[in-house]
Design an enzyme around this catalytic site. Sequence first.
Site, PDB file in Angstrom:
ATOM      1  N   HIS A  72      -7.357  -1.807  -0.794  1.00  0.00           N
ATOM      2  CA  HIS A  72      -6.362  -0.914  -0.206  1.00  0.00           C
ATOM      3  C   HIS A  72      -6.035  -1.376   1.209  1.00  0.00           C
ATOM      4  CE1 HIS A  72      -6.812   2.091  -3.304  1.00  0.00           C
ATOM      5  NE2 HIS A  72      -8.007   2.484  -2.933  1.00  0.00           N
ATOM      6  N   HIS A 106     -15.564   3.971  -0.582  1.00  0.00           N
ATOM      7  CA  HIS A 106     -14.674   4.529   0.442  1.00  0.00           C
ATOM      8  C   HIS A 106     -14.314   5.970   0.129  1.00  0.00           C
ATOM      9  CE1 HIS A 106     -12.102   2.651  -2.615  1.00  0.00           C
ATOM     10  NE2 HIS A 106     -11.188   3.564  -2.337  1.00  0.00           N
ATOM     11  N   CYS A 120      -1.087   4.373   1.757  1.00  0.00           N
ATOM     12  CA  CYS A 120      -2.052   3.488   1.092  1.00  0.00           C
ATOM     13  C   CYS A 120      -1.296   2.506   0.211  1.00  0.00           C
ATOM     14  CB  CYS A 120      -3.026   4.301   0.251  1.00  0.00           C
ATOM     15  SG  CYS A 120      -4.213   3.278  -0.651  1.00  0.00           S
TER      16      CYS A 120
HETATM   17 MN    MN Z   1      -9.577   3.773  -3.820  1.00  0.00          MN
END
Ligand code: MN
Length: 152
Positions: A72, A106, A120
Amino acid sequence: MDIETPPLFRSAQDKFRWDGVAHMPYKQDGSAPFRDISRQVLFHEDALGCELRYFEMDAAGYSTLERHEHMHAVMILRGHGECLLGEQVIAVKPHDLVTIPAWTWHQFRASAGEPMGFLCMVNVQRDRPQLPTEAELAAMKRNPEVAHFLES
Ligand code: MN
């Protein structure tokens, strides 16, 4: 409007909404590993191979604690909170940039006082996220800072 080919220009509305962008609200139930987070897909571009999404959490909301092969690229757009990134807990504020490498645990958490939203970027083609097993969660919590984050 055809969702696959949105117009070239879409105007911003108030409150972090955009013309022609579906707002996907909470779909949480008792077992959901996230809280008070909504999703909007701003761009889905096969030619670029990526999507840009906007996630927004209510105050004290959080995203799923997960990891996966795809990465990401994140920019915080509004609010304050914390980001768990592997073994680190990072305080985040608007316009901060966070790179989440492959296979890195995360999670984002909004602070208690205000919503937090972030952009994102992600691959169109991507693997499914993995959630931690009980053993993996216990291993993460051996780091006191991570334990504090996960238990807050
Ligand atoms: Mn993710």
